[in-house]
Design an enzyme around this catalytic site. Structure first.
Site, PDB file in Angstrom:
ATOM      1  N   ASP A 284       0.863  -1.168   0.000  1.00  0.00           N
ATOM      2  CA  ASP A 284       0.000   0.000   0.000  1.00  0.00           C
ATOM      3  C   ASP A 284       0.914   1.237   0.000  1.00  0.00           C
ATOM      4  OD1 ASP A 284      -2.154   1.698  -0.020  1.00  0.00           O
ATOM      5  OD2 ASP A 284      -3.183   0.780   1.670  1.00  0.00           O
TER       6      ASP A 284
HETATM    7  C1  BGC Z   1      -5.096   3.194   0.219  1.00  0.00           C
HETATM    8  C2  BGC Z   1      -5.322   2.141  -0.846  1.00  0.00           C
HETATM    9  C3  BGC Z   1      -5.228   2.756  -2.221  1.00  0.00           C
HETATM   10  C4  BGC Z   1      -3.879   3.421  -2.353  1.00  0.00           C
HETATM   11  C5  BGC Z   1      -3.633   4.017  -3.721  1.00  0.00           C
HETATM   12  C6  BGC Z   1      -3.859   4.015  -0.052  1.00  0.00           C
HETATM   13  O1  BGC Z   1      -3.763   5.116   0.797  1.00  0.00           O
HETATM   14  O2  BGC Z   1      -5.029   2.569   1.469  1.00  0.00           O
HETATM   15  O3  BGC Z   1      -6.565   1.513  -0.648  1.00  0.00           O
HETATM   16  O4  BGC Z   1      -5.437   1.779  -3.206  1.00  0.00           O
HETATM   17  O5  BGC Z   1      -3.790   4.452  -1.382  1.00  0.00           O
HETATM   18  O6  BGC Z   1      -4.400   5.130  -3.963  1.00  0.00           O
END
Ligand code: BGC
Length: 727
Positions: A284
């Site tokens: 993530d």
């Molecule tokens: C979130 C994810 C997301 C990623 C990309 C993160 O902050 O937890 O769910 O896919 O950002 O945008």
């Protein structure tokens, strides 16, 4: 590189031979790569730009780019994805880098791209996998037209925590519903062949336990044992993997002290080795870098070492792999085999997506603007997400409703109706409740945004029926949007009390990304409809349901607790020594200052008719080995309108090796019934439905009794006992 014939030069670049099996193409490419080029394939950047990043791309140092606006859950607008930029960046990679490996472009296409569907929690209220599959296929095509090849959805984190804003993105609190809907979304996004240009790679996230964040505070720590993970939280991930999901995202939380981005046991051993997942595990956002903030690595170098051992293949934005993996291999701290494994997975995905065959996204004349067809699916999806939770007969609104007041901030605010995580939907394309009801009711309706509560009171006094559009703005739910109080936003309850005091019919329509404390609204209003954030067809869908052209048929995918203080409440509460056989709706409990029962149980959803359930009956009282027995329940529409009933099957395992849920959803069936019609609804019951992980963490089915329960929701069940005989 192409030969003079215009065809790929497969002598120089054998991996370009599309007739070879993917694994062989990966082998050829790996054999041609330096360690630095391999490491670069584990590096994802954000918002790549064809000019600013040209040098890095041509040097082969970027594997993937996401287009995202940071941790704002799509609550802030960015400039959108520009397919021209994507293709210009891709041209540097394909034509300007030594190996010509295409870049993989990702974006959070969570519940629609231009055609915005209800938020995932709203979609889950449909209990309709086919509908979700259809919606995902539309979203995939629209996003692909913009050059997106990979979406970071479905989110399958199970949570019983309405304070946590991310429940809006979830598919509800039960593993069976969440898992089946996740599998449908994966099928919808990826299709039978993800190399189809109208499809995307999809991503099951966040692995794992993220929904257990302490206190509902996003990103917080998680204390959970592997048994609970296996019996609950890992299950929908397994369903997504079985449905062929090509990627899985690691979660921000730790699990019992180990950051998930460093969790070798769960990622490498369970997901990859035990389940045989051969796709990509993506970090993530800065998840690898955050291991340092979690205090488990001294610096990003150490974090990179932990994450590659754990099995994280692609580093989202932290650059820890890019900066340190090569040196970690050279120093002998990381076995090159670990890097090879990660790179193979990334390349496998790129081949599977057909990126080497069609790296460019621009399509002459292609549009992804919403069409009447995509809007009609969005409207159906919004219908299916509307949950009627109270009706004293005021709905549907007929002629006798007289002069109607429609008031509240959602009446004409398209953007607010879209919900969290909308990056590309446009507020101005939303059909609003104000427009829809003006069109349908003409001069009979007064539409007001309710900016001045004193004016609203005067308007309500003059009207015969008031419809108040209440609830939270879309930006109060989603990532990083935790709240300490799940009550309505300030002022709304006061207004409800004042309008209710007139004693005239009052309908409350609730827009929300989470279960709210609706206790007083339920007491005061004559009818309450929970509509979540419904998306682009919010208005027409609401008009259809309020006016009775469509029967409401959504069912709650999460329990609504009595109050914030009652959290957690869910169907998977387990018995204690003092409540060992308590029903979920037993109005006792362990608080001395309040009763304990769900205000609205999981699965609740009324129709405009009345439905009666008979007792469940079994074709055989004993289930032997791999056989199945039929469970039947007679469901009768006893009212005067048709309905779509979600007939729910739960079970309880009274004696097991570990404590098991008080009731657990096991299956459901949807039946449509004309007024007066009765139907015997059949469930095929097999022992594997009652399998669970025991104390030794092995899956098992026990001999003995299982209680099977059927009904319209988790708190209105009738039971029958089945005896399991495994051999
Ligand atoms: C979130 C994810 C997301 C990623 C990309 C993160 O902050 O937890 O769910 O896919 O950002 O945008």
């Amino acid at each position: 590189m192409t030969s003079h014939t215009g065809r790929p030069d497969t002598d120089a670049r054998p991996w370009l031979d599309a007739s070879l099996p993917v694994e062989q193409r990966v082998d050829h490419l790996m054999a041609a790569m330096t360690l630095a080029e391999k490491v670069a394939q584990t590096h994802q950047v954000a918002n790549i730009h064809p000019d600013d990043d040209a040098e890095q791309i041509r040097a082969g140092r970027i594997s993937s780019s996401l287009y995202a606006s940071g941790a704002t859950a799509g609550n802030e607008r960015d400039e959108g994805v520009l397919v021209g930029n994507i293709d210009a960046a891709q041209r540097h990679a394909v034509e300007g880098s030594r190996l010509g490996i295409p870049i993989l472009f990702g974006r959070d296409v969570i519940h629609g791209h231009r055609t915005v569907f209800p938020i995932p929690l709203g979609l889950a209220a449909s209990f309709d996998p086919e509908l979700l599959e259809e919606a995902a296929a539309i979203a995939a095509r629209e996003a692909a037209v913009d050059g997106v090849a990979w979406t970071f959805t479905p989110m399958v984190d199970i949570s019983e925590e309405p304070r946590w804003g991310r429940v809006a993105e979830s598919l509800g609190e039960t593993p069976v519903l969440s898992g089946r809907l996740a599998a449908a979304l994966v099928r919808g996004f990826q299709g039978p062949d993800p190399s189809d240009r109208d499809r995307l790679a999809s991503c099951a996230k966040h692995f794992v336990g993220y929904g257990l964040a302490a206190g509902g505070r996003d990103y917080d720590t998680v204390s959970v044992g592997e048994n609970t993970l296996r019996n609950l939280h890992l299950r929908p991930f397994k369903d997504a993997v079985d449905a062929g999901v090509t990627t899985v995202m690691a979660s921000f939380n730790d699990v019992d002290g180990t950051p998930m981005h460093a969790h070798e046991r769960l990622i490498r051993e369970v997901l990859k080795d035990e389940w045989g997942f051969d796709g990509v595990v993506v970090a993530d956002w800065n998840g690898i870098g955050q291991i340092v903030f979690q205090g488990v690595a001294a610096d990003r170098r150490e974090a990179a070492k932990l994450a590659i051992h754990a099995g994280v293949d692609l580093d989202m934005v932290s650059a820890s792999y890019l900066d340190h993996l090569e040196e970690l291999v050279e120093s002998g701290e990381v076995d090159v085999a670990l890097v090879d494994d990660a790179v193979r997975r990334v390349l496998r995905l790129k081949f599977r997506l057909g990126l080497f065959e069609h790296p460019y996204a621009t399509r002459e004349g292609a549009s992804n603007a919403p069409t009447p067809q995509t809007r009609s699916v969005a409207r159906r999806a919004a219908h299916a997400s509307h949950v009627l939770v109270k009706n004293d007969g005021v709905l549907p609104l007929g002629e006798d409703a007289g002069r109607v007041l429609l008031s509240g901030p959602f009446v004409d605010d398209g953007d607010a109706l879209l919900g969290t995580w909308v990056l590309d939907g446009r507020g101005e394309e939303v059909a609003t409740p104000g427009d829809a009801l003006r069109e349908r009711l003409g001069h009979r309706v007064t539409v007001a945004d309710g900016r001045f509560p004193d004016v609203t009171l005067m308007q309500a006094r003059a009207a015969d029926t008031s419809v108040l559009l209440l609830g939270e703005h879309r930006s109060r739910s989603g990532e990083a949007q935790s709240v300490v109080d799940i009550g309505l936003p300030p002022g709304q309850l006061e207004l409800v009390r004042a309008v209710a005091a007139y004693g005239k019919p009052l309908v409350a329509v609730v827009y929300t990304g989470r279960p709210l404390d609706l206790s007083e609204v339920l007491d005061l209003a004559d009818a309450v409809v929970v509509v979540w954030h419904p998306g682009i067809e919010a208005g027409p869908a609401l008009a259809d349901v309020l006016l009775g052209d469509v029967e409401p048929y959504g069912r709650l995918p999460m329990t609504f607790p009595l109050s914030t203080g009652h959290i957690p409440t869910s169907t998977h509460q387990r018995p204690t020594g003092r409540l060992i056989r308590a029903d979920v709706d037993r109005k006792e409990g362990r608080y001395i200052d309040a009763l304990t029962y769900p205000r609205l149980p999981f699965g609740r959803g009324l129709s405009y008719t009345t439905v009666e359930y008979g007792e469940p009956k079994l074709s055989d009282a004993t289930l032997v080995g791999d056989d199945s027995v039929a469970l039947s329940v007679t469901v009768t529409n006893t009212g005067d309108r048709p309905c779509r009933e979600v007939v729910q099957l739960y079970f309880r395992d009274p004696v097991a090796q570990v404590t098991r849920p008080l009731v657990e959803l096991s299956d459901w069936a949807v039946v449509e019934l004309e007024p007066g019609a009765a139907r015997d609804v059949l469930f095929d019951v097999r022992a594997e439905q009652f399998a669970y992980y025991g104390r030794d963490l092995a899956a098992r089915v026990d001999d003995g009794a299982i209680e099977l329960l059927t009904g319209p929701d988790a708190a209105s069940l009738q039971s029958v006992t089945l005896t399991i005989q495994t051999a």
